[in-house]
Design an enzyme around this catalytic site. Structure first.
Site, PDB file in Angstrom:
ATOM      1  N   GLY A  17     -28.408 -21.796 -12.436  1.00 49.95           N
ATOM      2  CA  GLY A  17     -29.794 -21.346 -12.440  1.00 49.95           C
ATOM      3  C   GLY A  17     -30.740 -22.446 -12.018  1.00 49.95           C
ATOM      4  N   ASP A  36     -18.459 -32.168 -17.619  1.00 52.37           N
ATOM      5  CA  ASP A  36     -19.095 -32.275 -16.306  1.00 52.37           C
ATOM      6  C   ASP A  36     -19.990 -33.504 -16.222  1.00 52.37           C
ATOM      7  OD1 ASP A  36     -19.579 -31.567 -13.703  1.00 52.37           O
ATOM      8  OD2 ASP A  36     -21.121 -30.084 -14.177  1.00 52.37           O
TER       9      ASP A  36
END
Ligand SMILES: *[C@@H]1O[C@H](CO)[C@@H](O)[C@H](O)[C@H]1NC(C)=O
Ligand SMILES: *[C@@H]1O[C@H](CO)[C@@H](O)[C@H](O)[C@H]1NC(C)=O
Length: 992
Positions: A722, A834
């Site tokens: 997003g 990540d």
């Protein structure tokens, strides 16, 4: 003859010019000019970490197929150049002026720097220019004011300086002018009001001075005007409200004086008005109630006086009203807030009412119960309110914050409070409430902060308070509570602050006091507590302030105080404690104040560590203490054994020995210092916890407003799941709003994962969550702390600034601390999954914070788990994760190793030089130990102290190599990595 010659000469020259001209014409009309201009731009891009242009903008392919380029369908010339959010670093070359058909140019959200070239003036067709969110410096190029076709000029969030030129008036077509968040000075030029097509004018966050010219009323299409955060003086021009299209008017945080013009009632479309923090005076004009669209009105912190208008009820759309910190009074005739509150009952959408710190001197009317149930925050602290709280307050069943502190309220705490089930914050301190705490308070299962200090409450403390597991802050001090402290309070394992001081509580401290693992402040002083201090006190790992002064405690000071590694203030004064002061306290590195005066302590006062800054006052009134003269106690009698030994050694040897001893001491202190620092950063960031305790409820509307309707101008980044917007909440807090793109598969999971993880964690090196917002259908967002200085990625590849070794090392230590906390500091290990430079943000203090938990995993009992989708980033992802999807803490260690390599070599693992055979890791491993200078970032080396630098980088890279070995089991644990980095830092600082 001569004439002919002359003529021939002239014609040759003419022909020459003509040919040249034709040549120029030929090329200007050619797509090849566009191509060479763009290749020149590419050549000025010094870094393209995602390699977006590298293989795409090539001489052999057609310009119109290049990424970011749009061509005109007829004559095939470049009309749009859009390189938004591509992480590019570079400058704009003059060649850009040759893109003569360009209509739209956007380099938004990159790292372009320097000054934009004057050749921009040649872009005669340019309509939209967006250079926002870069690092441009210097003054705004004057050539821009010649681009007369410009409709939208966006230069916000750069470092432009100087004044705004009066030539801005040339841009008569301009509809949007966004110059916010730069360092522009001088006055607002009057000529800007010639740009009569302007719809949005945003000059906020600069250093503009002078007054706001009344010509502003000429801008009859203006919809959005923001001048917030400048140094403007003078009056609010009354003409501004003549602009019938105006919806947003912000001029907060300036130095405006005088009254609010009564013309405000003409603003028929006004929705948002921000006038907070100015020096406005006079009364609030009654005409304000004609601005019937008004949704948000913030007049906080001015000098407004007179009665609160009773006509606010006409503002049917009102959601947010803040009149806090003014000199407003209640209607003089009735001496009641009655009319005002009754009138507000017509505002069916009101969510926030802040009236605090005004001399209302009134009672709380019963009509408070008629206010809309949409109300979430009601602040009337510091208003000289009298009388009791009406039971009708219980009707406000969606209230999250009720602030009635520092008034003159009497009577008992109403049982109706128990009906406000959404309540998170209840401030009733500083009043004259009597009786006991009603059990109904214990029904508030969302309550985080309960402040009842400074009242006349009595009786035993209700044991049921221990059932409110959401409680983070409990202040019951300065009342008349009696009996023992209910055992249930010691089971509030998430409590952060507990203050029961200055009451008449008796009994013993329980042995399980150490259960409060995250508590940072405990104050039990001024009671009648007796018995020993339990040894279990050492379990309060996060304790920063602790006081049990003025009680009747006896027995020794437990040795376990030495375990309270975060302790800053310790007050044990005025008890009956005996025995000696444990030497273990010396090692409490953060201890700033200790008070053990007026006890029955004996023996030697320690002198090392935290005792070195203490003075006599800390130890007064203990007759049998001895030690250093500065403590104003007698010298200790040395024991005979030690005495005879030292006498037998000759003096020089003593000196040498003591020199060695002190060196060892200093070194071990340094070592300790870093060990402690490492530990210190465990779970005790007070602020973070605070944030957690009061997750503010934030509505979609507030986010929409904060981000300018999720407008492109507020966008700061886009990612897999997003977009992230920068925005300002109604209370002025700048936040990052992460909106999840629910179209993307997995985004929903990602939101839930991130919420779950973020709700559990708190650490100074992790980005702080402020709230989440979800309508359960199609909108999900996280509201996060806004970190001002951007990502490590941006800094590492910046051209304006270069971090030195120590800065980079500190960032690595911060990140390692965050990982250590995730892996070991919280009950369930959390794996980030990540880790990469883009996910490491730097605060204004340059402290690093790890963000983006969209992929994080909570590990259960097992130490690894299998994952079907592996979406982490290539280059940073551990091999076992990429191949078979094994998630474990060791995978994070791998990514961290790569991150360290990148930080000290300034080479990405995805750099072109790393093909199949050679990887970043192999390249570095092969260079160690002798050729470290060949791989290190050249910016780090330089002449001075070369040895220390090389040694430091070498050892760091060796750790990085150990973090990235193929076999997960053979990798280092993050705790070891952190220890190693701390040692490297100590050594570097000693050598440097
Ligand atoms: C360049 O990128 C564009 C847009 O992503 C793509 O359509 C085009 O095929 C790419 N060209 C080359 C040569 O890779
Ligand atoms: C420019 O690119 C951004 C990001 O890809 C996109 O959101 C925006 O709509 C583009 N603007 C135009 C005019 O193409």
């Amino acid at each position: 003859m001569e004439t002919t010659c002359f003529l021939t000469g002239v014609s040759i020259i003419l022909v020459y010019f003509a040919m040249n001209f034709l040549a120029i014409e030929a090329t200007t009309n050619n797509i090849n000019t566009d191509k060479s201009s763009l290749l020149a731009l590419k050549a000025h891009i010094t870094d393209d970490p995602r390699n977006l242009l590298g293989n795409n903008w090539t001489a052999s392919t057609s310009v119109c197929n290049w990424v970011g380029i749009t061509c005109d369908s007829q004559n095939k010339r470049v009309i749009v150049l859009n390189l938004t959010s591509m992480s590019l670093t570079g400058t704009i070359p003059p060649h850009i002026g040759n893109l003569s058909f360009l209509v739209h140019l956007s380099l938004r959200d990159n790292n372009f720097h320097g000054s934009p070239p004057t050749e921009l003036v040649q872009l005669r067709r340019l309509e939209i220019l967006n250079l926002g969110f870069n690092n441009f410096t210097g003054s705004i190029p004057s050539s821009l004011w010649q681009c007369r076709q410009l409709l939208r000029l966006f230069l916000g969030d750069n470092k432009f300086t100087g004044i705004i030129s009066t030539n801005i008036g040339n841009l008569s077509l301009l509809r949007g002018l966004h110059l916010y968040d730069n360092s522009l000075e001088g006055q607002i030029p009057r000529s800007v009001f010639n740009c009569t097509s302007l719809q949005k004018l945003d000059l906020s966050g600069n250093r503009l001075t002078g007054s706001v010219p009344s010509e502003i009323g000429n801008l009859q299409d203006l919809n959005w005007l923001s001048l917030t955060g400048n140094r403007l003086t003078g009056l609010i021009p009354s003409t501004v409200f003549n602009i019938s299209t105006l919806e947003v008017f912000g001029i907060a945080r300036n130095r405006l004086s005088g009254p609010i013009p009564s013309t405000i009632g003409l603003g028929v479309n006004l929705k948002y008005v921000f006038l907070w923090i100015n020096e406005l005076n006079g009364t609030i004009p009654d005409s304000i109630s004609n601005a019937s669209q008004l949704t948000v009105l913030d007049l906080t912190s001015n000098s407004l006086s007179g009665p609160v208008p009773t006509t606010f009820g006409n503002l049917r759309n009102l959601e947010y009203l803040s009149l806090d910190s003014n000199q407003l009074t209640a209607e003089s005739s009735t001496q009641e807030l009655m009319n005002f509150i009754s009138s507000l009952a017509n505002c069916k959408f009101v969510r926030v009412l802040h009236l605090g710190n005004n001399p209302l001197s009134s009672t709380l009317p019963v009509s408070i119960g008629n206010l809309s149930t949409t109300l979430q925050e009601f602040w009337v602290g510091g208003c000289k309110l009298k009388g009791s709280i009406p039971q009708e307050v219980g009707n406000l069943r969606n209230l999250t914050t009720l602030d009635l502190r520092y008034n003159e309220l009497t009577g008992s705490v109403p049982t109706a409070i128990g009906k406000m089930r959404m309540l998170q914050v209840l401030y009733l301190d500083g009043n004259q409430f009597q009786g006991s705490i009603p059990n109904e308070v214990c029904h508030l299962r969302n309550l985080g902060d309960l402040y009842l200090s400074g009242n006349k409450l009595s009786g035993p403390i209700s044991a049921c308070l221990g059932d409110i597991t959401s409680l983070r802050v409990l202040y019951l001090d300065s009342n008349s509570f009696t009996s023992t402290i209910p055992a249930s309070l010691w089971s509030l394992k998430d409590i952060l602050k507990l203050n029961l001081s200055t009451n008449s509580l008796s009994g013993h401290l329980p042995p399980d006091i150490g259960n409060l693992k995250v508590v940072s402040e405990v104050d039990l002083s001024g009671n009648e507590l007796s018995g020993d201090i339990p040894n279990g006190i050492g379990g309060l790992q996060s304790l920063i302030k602790f006081s049990i002064a003025h009680n009747r405690l006896e027995g020794p000071i437990p040795e376990s105080f030495g375990n309270l590694i975060s302790l800053e203030i310790l007050d044990l004064s005025s008890n009956n404690l005996s025995g000696s002061i444990p030497k273990s306290i010396e090692k409490l590195r953060y201890l700033k104040g200790i008070n053990v005066s007026f006890n029955r302590l004996e023996g030697e006062i320690p002198t090392g560590g935290s005792f070195s800054n203490l003075s006599a006052g800390s130890f007064l009134g203990n007759n049998k203490l001895c030690g250093a003269p500065r403590f104003q106690v007698p010298q200790c009698k040395t024991s005979s054994r030690r005495g005879s030994k030292s006498r037998s050694v000759s003096k020089p040897i003593i000196y040498i020995l003591s020199a060695i001893a002190s060196t060892i001491l200093v070194l071990s202190l340094i070592f300790l210092l870093f060990r402690c620092q490492k530990k210190k950063s465990k779970p005790l960031d007070k602020e973070n916890m605070q944030a957690l305790s009061t997750w503010r409820r934030i509505s979609y509307q507030e986010l929409e407003h904060a981000t300018n309707g999720f407008d492109e101008s507020s966008l700061v980044g886009t990612g897999g799941f997003g977009s992230v917007y920068k925005g300002k909440l109604f209370d002025g807090t700048t936040v990052a709003v992460k909106v999840f793109n629910l179209q993307v598969e997995r985004a929903l999971r990602s939101f839930d994962d991130e919420c779950e993880v973020m709700s559990k964690i708190r650490h100074r090196n992790l980005v702080k969550i402020i709230s989440s917002c979800s309508n359960n259908v199609d909108f999900k967002a996280l509201v996060l702390e806004y970190i001002a200085n951007g990502s490590l990625e941006k800094w590492l590849y910046s051209h304006n600034y270069c971090f030195d070794i120590l800065q980079r090392l500190n960032i690595m230590i911060d990140v390692a601390s965050a990982l250590e906390y995730l892996h070991h500091g919280y009950g369930t290990p959390i794996v980030h999954c990540d880790l990469k430079p883009n996910n490491i943000l730097l605060g204004e203090d340059m402290v690093a914070r790890v963000c983006d938990f969209g992929m994080a995993k909570l590990l259960g009992e097992e130490d690894s788990m299998a994952q079907t989708h592996t979406l982490a980033t290539i280059g940073y992802m551990a091999p076992e994760y990429g191949s078979v999807g094994i998630v474990s803490a060791r995978g994070d260690v791998y990514s961290f190793g790569i991150l360290m390599m990148e930080t000290f070599t300034r080479k990405k693992p995805t750099d072109n030089m790393f093909e199949e055979q050679l990887s970043l890791r192999c390249w570095i491993k092969d260079a160690l130990p002798h050729s470290v200078t060949e791989v290190a970032d050249v910016n780090l080396l330089g002449e001075e102290n070369l040895y220390a630098k090389k040694d430091c980088i070498l050892t760091i890279l060796q750790v990085a190599v150990d973090c990235t070995v193929e076999l997960p089991e053979s990798r280092l644990d993050i705790t070891d990595v952190l220890g190693a980095l701390s040692n490297i830092k100590t050594k570097f600082q000693l050598l440097h």
